[in-house]
Write a protein that holds these residues in place. Structure first.
Motif, PDB file in Angstrom:
ATOM      1  N   ILE A 163       2.575   6.511  -7.474  1.00  0.00           N
ATOM      2  CA  ILE A 163       1.595   7.166  -8.354  1.00  0.00           C
ATOM      3  C   ILE A 163       2.184   8.387  -9.083  1.00  0.00           C
ATOM      4  CG2 ILE A 163      -0.581   8.482  -8.379  1.00  0.00           C
ATOM      5  CD1 ILE A 163      -1.673   6.474  -6.349  1.00  0.00           C
ATOM      6  N   ILE A 222       2.405   1.741  -3.437  1.00  0.00           N
ATOM      7  CA  ILE A 222       1.454   2.243  -4.441  1.00  0.00           C
ATOM      8  C   ILE A 222       1.335   3.757  -4.316  1.00  0.00           C
ATOM      9  CG2 ILE A 222      -0.973   2.269  -5.139  1.00  0.00           C
ATOM     10  CD1 ILE A 222      -1.077  -0.702  -4.280  1.00  0.00           C
ATOM     11  N   VAL A 223       1.231   4.240  -3.071  1.00  0.00           N
ATOM     12  CA  VAL A 223       1.054   5.681  -2.856  1.00  0.00           C
ATOM     13  C   VAL A 223       2.205   6.470  -3.469  1.00  0.00           C
ATOM     14  CG1 VAL A 223       0.991   7.513  -1.131  1.00  0.00           C
ATOM     15  CG2 VAL A 223      -0.356   5.437  -0.797  1.00  0.00           C
ATOM     16  N   LEU A 247       0.832  -1.205   0.000  1.00  0.00           N
ATOM     17  CA  LEU A 247       0.000   0.000   0.000  1.00  0.00           C
ATOM     18  C   LEU A 247       0.865   1.252   0.000  1.00  0.00           C
ATOM     19  CD1 LEU A 247      -2.816  -1.129   2.448  1.00  0.00           C
ATOM     20  CD2 LEU A 247      -3.084  -0.528   0.029  1.00  0.00           C
TER      21      LEU A 247
END
Lengths: 355, 269, 307
Positions: free
Chosen positions: B150, B146-147, B143
């Motif tokens: 981006i 992913i942040v 998680l």
């Protein structure tokens, strides 16, 4: 029987506080080659895009054979566009580009392929069916764009300056071809251009647009020979605008006083009024004579060589300049600079304009 | 003849550029050379050998590094796929959806992970996960990755989309395509080089991360950077240099690929 | 969303008009949930009371900020005096980041200029060479630097073998080592934005200056630097901001005397200190400083955009 293909009534388009189209009403006939002509930024492309569905309209209605289409998205409108830079899908070959719309309409592969063959034949590109757009010349790309837009058999074909990317020689050849295709297919063409020569040679009718307003609608001849206002007269071809004082208007004829003091009667545009006005006279309709028997008098102030012709600028006593077009031949007398000349023109050659 | 003045040239700028390149590459090249050192000590040169590469793959610590490498790889692939998808949607919103409420704040949001210092992101995530009682482990690492991937995926994707004229999609709509078809059949194929670049960059960024992973990883779970860091804390050993060289080559290969894909896209145009 | 859908009848000329918020939804969810919300919670944490053994107690307290700024003696009842320990760490971080930024600019500007004035292929190859190291794992680059500058490392060996020095220079664990590490970590960040603005620079301006009798240096000072200033500022920020919160360079190349913000924060969570509210407070202070710098930058950019 004449049918109205596209009926544009009271269309206004605003971008924020900027008015791109102001209360435009226009009826385009079925099977017509109709041209929207005007300088860049005049709103002609915006008008075309509102018909295609790429711009919504602020006020008014657009009807296609009677149906109001103003609220339909572009993919629900039975009109197709030939884009200015063609917008051929770069990752698809010619066949797939042309087939694209047919498949989206739900045609099966076989029907679509047959139609692609037909259309490519119409534009004489059969042997290039497998090429990518980047492997084609500008003229060929232009014809693919045309084929792609014609394939779904649209009710109206919109052409957004499709010739502007071609060089002069090619442009002239494609004009004839376009006209011929329009005759063969019987599809209504709406053609946008800023090139008056293109408009005059191809169109059944022309709408002249400036500053988001419709200036005049008519055939090429009407627009050139009977311009309704100063803008149209000045934009189409070259003209002399002579300051006059209108003393009387009756039965479409105006009586006015020329700068020289002479009285002159000629046709007037609808809506012309008494008082100060402008007379439009094309340079080729002005004749130079002896000062004694002329309408206007002045001194030749400049000669401009144009090849087959010559422009002579004559400065009148009130400093107005009138251009006269004379043929370049040995028998023509071309006044030298400073020489006093008289200018004459027929009543039919002049027209009182709406300012 | 007068000496031509080249206004673009400043004397001394060329040597500085060479110095810059030298500074950037010298440490890396020296580590690469020493990774082939046939000596137990990192200081003495004992001739050329591949023994430390053998050690990396089959030595005492090889299991630890292999597991860590596998973790890194899986997380990087998953993070890159997810962040690339999110970034593609975001780029479409920013460049193809006209004006809408929340557009400018949305743009700031996408770039937020670049603005918050890594260590702050790490702390915030650690606090967040422990506060909501989320067990730290693979998922927390994923998680977090992913942040921060981006914005990196967004950059090449948005750049590519900006270079594609919107008229192609308009032409598709004009030819009766639905908006989904226009996206699927026209925009997406034309976007491919940008999307691949975005994916590769996100992949590298995920593979590289140390600080945030170090904070949010669960006990006993290591990615390659955290495993290397742990080992280096005990002192640099020759096998670290072999691993470093391998990881360095992976990065170079991926960036080269991304660069070539990007150029391919440009040439096509 | 309902409003967005009703305007979708080609409401403006964008293909996916009306879908903006829907397309942004995943970004909002992911970044909102896993960055904005966590930062908010970190802010809350910084106002909580610390538990003796590393946890927290849900009780409002300014203790974390108080600890940062004030010294109240061993038992907390002396009159408050300014506590310099942490402020010094911040000051050192700013100094180190500043020095690194200065040297990055010194090397980065000529490099960016040189690359931007190449043509075609040669330019993209230079650019590529500069970008590669940035994509190499920061940890590995820092380890490489550590390996190179050790007392018994290749640098010292080389200098001794050539006879320039007789005893190894002690670099590792000094401020200089950290500055070098930061410089090395973020040098490409300086080159790229400056390159971008030099590339846009209109060289006719230099020609005009030369035509009007300006020397090279005058042209550089009065024409070029003001024009490419936005790129220089962007480069400085891209180096300064990550340097400020850097962890790897000070941790691996520095020692106890070169303690920086990153290490201070890390120690509250991973190390022995185990004071989460204090760690959260330090993080908040760092974040505020960074946001101030970025706001200043955004102001500058919008100012230069208006011109």
């Amino acid at each position: 029987m004449t049918d109205v293909a596209v009926d544009i009534s009271n269309v206004t388009k605003m971008y924020g506080s900027f008015t791109a189209l102001k209360d435009v009403s226009l009826a385009i006939q079925d099977n017509e080659f109709f041209t929207l002509l005007g300088p860049s930024g005049c709103g002609k492309t915006t008008l075309l895009r509102t018909i295609a569905g790429f711009e919504d309209i602020t006020k008014g209605a657009i009807r296609l054979y009677g149906d109001n289409i103003a609220d339909l998205p572009p993919n629900k409108r039975p009109v197709n566009t030939v884009f200015q830079q063609y917008a051929l899908f770069p990752h698809m070959n010619v066949t797939d580009n042309v087939k694209f719309g047919l498949l989206r309409l739900g045609q099966d592969e076989a029907t679509a392929s047959a139609r692609v063959g037909e259309v490519l034949e119409l534009v004489q590109l059969t042997q290039f069916a497998d090429r990518l757009p980047s492997q084609l010349s500008g003229g060929q790309q232009q014809r693919v764009a045309l084929a792609r837009a014609l394939a779904p058999n649209p009710k109206v074909l919109l052409l957004d300056e499709p010739l502007s990317a071609l060089d002069l020689k090619l442009r002239q050849a494609v004009r004839l071809e376009l006209q011929q295709i329009q005759h063969e297919t019987g599809i209504t063409f709406i053609f946008v251009t800023h090139d008056q020569e293109e408009a005059l040679t191809m169109s059944d009718r022309i709408a002249v647009i400036a500053d988001g307003r419709l200036q005049q609608v008519g055939s090429a001849r009407e627009i050139y020979e009977a311009p309704s206002n100063k803008f149209v007269a000045d934009f189409i071809g070259e003209t002399n605008l002579i300051d006059v004082t209108v003393t009387d208007i009756s039965n479409g004829n105006a009586t006015c006083t020329l700068p020289s003091g002479a009285t002159f009667t000629c046709p007037a545009a609808d809506g012309a009024q008494k008082g100060a006005g402008h007379l439009s006279v094309r340079p080729e309709r002005v004749a130079m004579t002896k000062p004694a028997k002329s309408l206007l008098q002045g001194k030749a102030s400049r000669q401009i060589y144009l090849g087959t012709d010559m422009h002579v600028e004559v400065t009148l006593d009130d400093q107005e300049v009138v251009t006269v077009r004379v043929q370049n031949s040995e028998t023509t007398h071309i006044p030298s600079i400073g020489e006093t000349v008289g200018l004459n023109f027929e009543a039919g050659a002049a027209r009182l304009l709406v300012d | 003849m007068a000496k031509k003045l080249d206004i673009r040239r400043f004397p001394g700028f060329l040597p500085v550029t060479y110095l810059c390149l030298f500074l950037l590459y010298a440490p890396l090249i020296i580590v690469m050379i020493y990774s082939f050192n046939d000596s137990n000590s990192i200081t003495n040169w004992g001739g050329l050998s591949l023994r430390w590469y053998v050690d990396v793959f089959w030595g005492v610590e090889s299991e630890k590094f292999k597991t860590a490498a596998m973790n890194s790889l899986l997380i990087a692939v998953a993070a890159a796929i997810t962040s690339t998808s999110i970034a593609t949607m975001a780029a479409t919103a920013m460049l193809r959806a006209g004006k809408f409420r929340g557009k400018s704040i949305g743009f700031a949001l996408i770039n937020l992970p670049l603005m918050v210092p890594e260590i702050v992101t790490a702390v915030a995530l650690l606090i967040f996960f422990s506060m909501i009682g989320f067990t730290t482990g693979y998922l927390t690492i994923l998680l977090a990755h992913i942040v921060f991937c981006i914005p990196f995926a967004y950059l090449p994707i948005a750049a590519r989309m900006q270079s594609i004229e919107e008229v192609y999609e308009q032409a598709a709509l004009d030819l009766y395509a639905s908006r989904l078809d226009a996206f699927r059949l026209i925009l997406l194929p034309l976007m491919t080089p940008g999307i691949i670049s975005g994916f590769l960059l996100a992949f590298i960024i995920s593979l590289d991360d140390f600080i945030i992973t170090n904070f949010v990883k669960g006990a006993g779970i290591e990615t390659l950077p955290t495993a290397i860091f742990g080992a280096v804390k005990q002192g640099i050993k020759p096998n670290i240099m072999a691993i470093s060289t391998l990881l360095l080559l992976v990065s170079v290969v991926f960036v080269t690929l991304s660069y070539l894909v990007g150029r391919m896209g440009q040439n096509k145009k | 969303m309902a409003g967005a859908l009703t305007t979708s009848k080609a409401s403006n000329n964008s293909t996916y008009a009306g879908l903006g918020n829907l397309l942004m939804l995943p970004s909002w969810l992911v970044i909102g949930f896993f960055l904005v919300l966590p930062v908010g919670m970190m802010l809350i944490y910084s106002f909580l009371t610390k538990e003796f053994r590393g946890g927290i107690i849900w009780e409002f307290s300014l203790a974390a900020y108080d600890q940062f700024f004030f010294d109240r003696g061993l038992f907390g009842d002396d009159p408050a005096r300014i506590e310099w320990t942490y402020i010094k760490i911040f000051w050192r971080s700013i100094w180190q980041a500043g020095v690194a930024t200065f040297f990055c600019l010194l090397i980065g500007f000529p490099t960016a200029w040189f690359i931007a004035t190449r043509t075609g292929n040669s330019r993209s190859i230079w650019l590529f060479l500069i970008t590669i190291p940035y994509w190499v794992n920061l940890l590995i680059r820092t380890i490489s630097m550590k390996f190179l500058i050790r007392d018994t490392g290749p640098l010292n060996e080389f200098l001794i073998s050539t006879g320039i020095i007789s005893d190894p220079i002690h670099i590792i664990n000094t401020n200089f080592a950290v500055q070098l590490g930061l410089f090395y970590s973020y040098l490409p960040f300086m080159v790229l934005p400056i390159y971008a603005s030099v590339e846009r620079y209109n060289f006719a301006l230099s020609e005009a200056a030369a035509d009007l009798y300006a020397s090279r240096i005058t042209t550089l000072r009065q024409i070029i630097l003001p024009t490419v200033k936005p790129g220089i500022i962007a480069g400085c920020i891209l180096v300064f901001v990550p340097s400020l919160g850097a962890f790897l360079a000070p941790d691996l190349l520095g020692g106890a005397k070169t303690f920086m913000i990153g290490s201070l924060i890390e120690e509250q969570f991973k190390g022995n200190a185990g004071n989460w509210p204090f760690g959260a407070a330090v993080s908040m202070i760092l974040l505020s400083m960074v946001l101030i710098v970025l706001t200043y930058y955004a102001r500058q950019q919008s100012k230069s955009g208006e011109r």
